[in-house]
Design a protein around this motif. Structure first.
Motif, short mmCIF file in Angstrom:
data_model
loop_
_atom_site.label_atom_id
_atom_site.label_comp_id
_atom_site.label_asym_id
_atom_site.label_seq_id
_atom_site.Cartn_x
_atom_site.Cartn_y
_atom_site.Cartn_z
N VAL A 18 0.84 -1.20 0.00
CA VAL A 18 0.00 0.00 0.00
C VAL A 18 0.88 1.26 0.00
CG1 VAL A 18 -1.68 1.33 1.35
CG2 VAL A 18 -1.99 -1.13 1.03
N LEU A 19 1.96 1.24 0.80
CA LEU A 19 2.88 2.38 0.82
C LEU A 19 3.57 2.55 -0.54
CD1 LEU A 19 4.49 2.07 4.36
CD2 LEU A 19 2.82 3.77 3.57
N LEU A 20 3.88 1.46 -1.20
CA LEU A 20 4.47 1.55 -2.54
C LEU A 20 3.49 2.21 -3.51
CD1 LEU A 20 6.76 0.90 -4.54
CD2 LEU A 20 5.66 -1.33 -4.88
N LEU A 21 2.24 1.81 -3.47
CA LEU A 21 1.23 2.42 -4.35
C LEU A 21 1.03 3.90 -4.01
CD1 LEU A 21 -1.36 -0.51 -4.41
CD2 LEU A 21 0.29 0.12 -6.20
N TRP A 22 1.02 4.24 -2.73
CA TRP A 22 0.93 5.63 -2.29
C TRP A 22 2.11 6.44 -2.83
CZ3 TRP A 22 -2.29 8.93 0.22
CH2 TRP A 22 -1.75 10.05 0.84
N ALA A 23 3.30 5.86 -2.75
CA ALA A 23 4.51 6.54 -3.21
C ALA A 23 4.49 6.73 -4.73
CB ALA A 23 5.75 5.77 -2.79
N ILE A 24 3.99 5.75 -5.46
CA ILE A 24 3.87 5.88 -6.91
C ILE A 24 2.92 7.03 -7.25
CG2 ILE A 24 2.97 4.75 -9.00
CD1 ILE A 24 4.13 2.10 -7.80
N CYS A 69 12.37 9.54 -2.12
CA CYS A 69 12.80 8.74 -0.97
C CYS A 69 11.65 7.89 -0.43
CB CYS A 69 13.37 9.63 0.12
SG CYS A 69 15.00 10.28 -0.26
N GLY A 70 10.43 8.41 -0.51
CA GLY A 70 9.27 7.60 -0.12
C GLY A 70 9.13 6.37 -1.00
#
Length: 144
Positions: A18-24, A69-70
């Motif tokens: 979920v954090l990866l998708l948020w960062a994208i 960085c995120g």
């Protein structure tokens, strides 16, 4: 002898995705702002154009560091790398500098609607929770 991280719980891997998708999504928004300026998110008002034109030269660099960085930190979480902690911490610092300056040095909070203040708080909260998650993962041996 090399240290092998202990198995991370399923919820950790789900949150990391979920954090990866948020960062994208954050990287996409950043690229759109670089490409389109004030018009990136919606048709811009005269205020939006003037605000964007007044941003200091370093502002977009801080934005890029925060989202870059995120993104790298989320990838590091998924790869179970200890680099997640400093990368995500740098992202939080970038978010704090970016929005701290925006709200302290401009009149955006008085001119725009309440969502203009709430959404940056959501972004900052996600960044802070990401740091706490990465630090917990490191302490528990899920990354390393």
């Amino acid at each position: 002898m090399t240290h092998r991280p202990t198995r991370a719980p399923t919820w950790f891997r789900i949150v990391a995705v979920v954090l990866l998708l948020w960062a994208i999504a954050g990287c996409y928004a950043c690229i759109q702002q670089f490409r389109l300026g004030a018009e990136a998110m919606e048709p811009a008002s005269d205020y939006d154009r003037a605000l964007y034109a007044s941003l200091p030269i370093w502002y977009n660099a801080v934005y890029a560091v925060a989202v870059g960085c995120g993104l790298l930190g989320a990838v590091a979480l998924l790869a179970r790398s200890v680099l997640a902690v400093p990368l995500i911490t740098l992202s939080l610092i970038g978010v704090a500098v970016q929005f701290g300056w925006l709200f302290a040095a401009t009149d955006i909070a008085q001119v725009k609607d309440w969502w203009t203040a709430v959404f940056p708080l959501v972004i900052a909260a996600v960044a802070l929770l990401s740091v706490l998650l990465a630090r917990r993962a490191r302490a528990r041996g899920w990354i390393g």
